[in-house]
Design an enzyme around this catalytic site. Structure first.
Site, PDB file in Angstrom:
ATOM      1  N   LYS A   1     -52.228 -77.724 -80.882  1.00  0.00           N
ATOM      2  CA  LYS A   1     -52.581 -76.312 -81.025  1.00  0.00           C
ATOM      3  C   LYS A   1     -51.750 -75.177 -80.602  1.00  0.00           C
ATOM      4  O   LYS A   1     -51.834 -74.149 -81.187  1.00  0.00           O
ATOM      5  CB  LYS A   1     -54.186 -76.124 -79.990  1.00  0.00           C
TER       6      LYS A   1
ATOM      7  N   ASP B   1     -62.422 -75.329 -75.929  1.00  0.00           N
ATOM      8  CA  ASP B   1     -62.938 -76.532 -75.599  1.00  0.00           C
ATOM      9  C   ASP B   1     -61.695 -77.007 -74.516  1.00  0.00           C
ATOM     10  O   ASP B   1     -61.772 -78.270 -74.219  1.00  0.00           O
ATOM     11  CB  ASP B   1     -63.396 -77.682 -76.505  1.00  0.00           C
TER      12      ASP B   1
HETATM   13  C1  LIG Z   1     -57.831 -82.376 -80.738  1.00  0.00           C
HETATM   14  C2  LIG Z   1     -58.305 -81.572 -81.757  1.00  0.00           C
HETATM   15  N1  LIG Z   1     -58.511 -82.040 -82.781  1.00  0.00           N
HETATM   16  C3  LIG Z   1     -59.114 -81.195 -83.828  1.00  0.00           C
HETATM   17  C4  LIG Z   1     -59.408 -80.031 -83.624  1.00  0.00           C
HETATM   18  C5  LIG Z   1     -60.237 -79.268 -84.794  1.00  0.00           C
HETATM   19  O1  LIG Z   1     -59.696 -77.990 -84.950  1.00  0.00           O
HETATM   20  P1  LIG Z   1     -60.780 -77.138 -85.570  1.00  0.00           P
HETATM   21  O2  LIG Z   1     -61.428 -76.445 -84.408  1.00  0.00           O
HETATM   22  O3  LIG Z   1     -59.752 -75.923 -86.108  1.00  0.00           O
HETATM   23  O4  LIG Z   1     -61.486 -77.719 -86.596  1.00  0.00           O
HETATM   24  C6  LIG Z   1     -59.427 -79.331 -82.208  1.00  0.00           C
HETATM   25  C7  LIG Z   1     -60.070 -78.136 -81.975  1.00  0.00           C
HETATM   26  O5  LIG Z   1     -60.023 -77.872 -80.714  1.00  0.00           O
HETATM   27  C8  LIG Z   1     -58.839 -80.329 -81.292  1.00  0.00           C
HETATM   28  O6  LIG Z   1     -58.901 -79.959 -80.153  1.00  0.00           O
END
Ligand SMILES: Cc1ncc(COP(=O)(O)O)c(C=O)c1O
Length: 376
Positions: A72, A100
């Site tokens: 992120k 989250d």
């Molecule tokens: C570890 C991880 N993978 C994938 C995602 C998915 O991203 P998005 O919310 O943009 O779909 C998140 C989102 O918080 C995440 O924390």
């Protein structure tokens, strides 16, 4: 009961590609200038491929990106940089977001480097390790009783009421620009696979698995693939937790709509009750299938990745981080998804790419699932 999948026929390019592509060029240069920037590794999981009767499985491993345990930082850092480049920002400005865990940590990390205060809204049920990781970046954490979607509303309200700068990774009808910048930042993940996997004319992979919370990351990757390959793009499957499958449900009914599940899932990063409105527009017609998987597959993937076999390197994936591999295992091993397998022609000749988007962000939870502590 509805099928745990949705097949898309007659796919079409998503909107907004040219704009995001230009922003992604800026993001790439910005990332390369960061001291802590390094391309993340690509793992070959040949034994897993053999077990699943596939030609190959590649895993782009984001579990140590910027030392933050998740991908992120790419989106948050570029969006904050771009905000500062395009606005007059007072020295006592406050950056805020809802999370989250992973995105909020990234915003807190970047705010600290830039010398600004950060206030991060989190669901009240967040595990202590994820709260502490954000506090350790020097940010203030505000716990919100009603979960992620309520936290997003509070962060947006804080902008209206207090003038804080919201760096949110989900779009609504009244908040669209910053999520585009964040998505552009994510393109760096795909560009790091050029030219080997993402070769100039045709990709060297046949099927790509993208897991989704609100869908911003998956949407960014989908824009990348259409931009680079048009109709020669790899086939794409979007994966969500059964209990928080807001995109699948939205595409099923034809407009952004809440997930019908309980919003109880160990895949905390994907536990979103409502999709990004812009990601919905990108994904609805531009991928080949959506699937929803129960937590049991996330747990199996975490164990399988941690206890690697043959020459496969071990990968310590978090609950959400391993969701791409979890979806792949479900597709290949659970007859409930046979129609999806056929639809995307996933079989012995297939070269598959998934991302591990998160390392261990909840050591206690990881130990409960995998059966041992994370090796030092
Ligand atoms: C570890 C991880 N993978 C994938 C995602 C998915 O991203 P998005 O919310 O943009 O779909 C998140 C989102 O918080 C995440 O924390």
């Amino acid at each position: 009961m509805n099928d745990p999948f949705l097949l898309i026929r007659n796919t079409a390019p998503p909107p907004n590609i040219a704009k995001v592509s230009a922003l992604a060029d800026l993001a790439g240069s910005f990332h390369r200038g960061l001291r802590s920037y390094a391309a993340t590794p690509l793992r070959r999981l040949d034994r897993l491929a053999a077990e699943l009767q596939l030609a190959s499985v590649l895993l782009k491993d984001e579990s140590h990106r910027f030392g933050l345990n998740a991908f992120k930082g790419l989106g948050a850092s570029f969006a904050m940089h771009h905000w500062l480049a395009t606005h007059d920002v007072p020295v006592d400005a406050v950056f805020t977001t809802a999370t989250d865990g992973n995105h909020g940590r990234a915003v807190a990390w970047m705010a600290r480097q830039l010398g600004y205060r950060a206030v991060i809204f989190m669901p009240g049920h967040s595990v202590p390790a994820r709260i502490a990781a954000i506090q350790n970046e020097g940010a203030e954490v505000v716990l919100v009783d009603d979960g992620y979607d309520a936290a997003v509303r509070l962060a947006l309200d804080a902008a209206d009421n207090r003038g804080w700068i919201v760096i949110q990774d989900t779009a609504t009808d009244r908040y669209r620009e910053v999520p585009d910048w964040i998505g552009a930042g994510y393109w760096t993940m795909a560009r790091e696979l050029e030219p080997a996997v993402h070769a100039p004319e045709q990709p060297e992979v046949d099927v790509v698995l993208l897991h989704a919370g609100v869908g911003t990351w998956a949407g960014a990757m989908v824009q990348y693939y259409w931009h680079h390959y048009g109709a020669a793009r790899p086939r794409i499957v979007v994966i969500e937790p059964t209990e928080a499958a807001c995109l699948l449900q939205s595409v099923r009914v034809g407009q952004p709509t809440p997930a019908t599940g309980s919003l109880h899932t160990i895949m905390a990063g994907l536990n979103c009750g409502y999709p990004s409105t812009d990601a919905f527009d990108v994904l609805r017609q531009s991928v080949d299938a959506f699937i929803a998987i129960p937590d049991i597959w996330a747990e199996r993937a975490m164990r399988r990745l941690a206890m690697a076999q043959g020459d496969d390197p071990p990968v310590f994936a978090g609950e959400s981080g391993g969701a791409g591999v979890a979806g792949l295992m479900a597709l290949m091993q659970d007859p409930a998804y046979a129609a999806v397998r056929d639809h995307v022609a996933l079989g012995r000749g297939s070269r598959v790419l998934a991302w591990c988007t998160e390392g261990v962000t909840d050591p206690e939870g990881w130990q409960r699932v995998v059966g041992r502590p994370i090796p030092a």
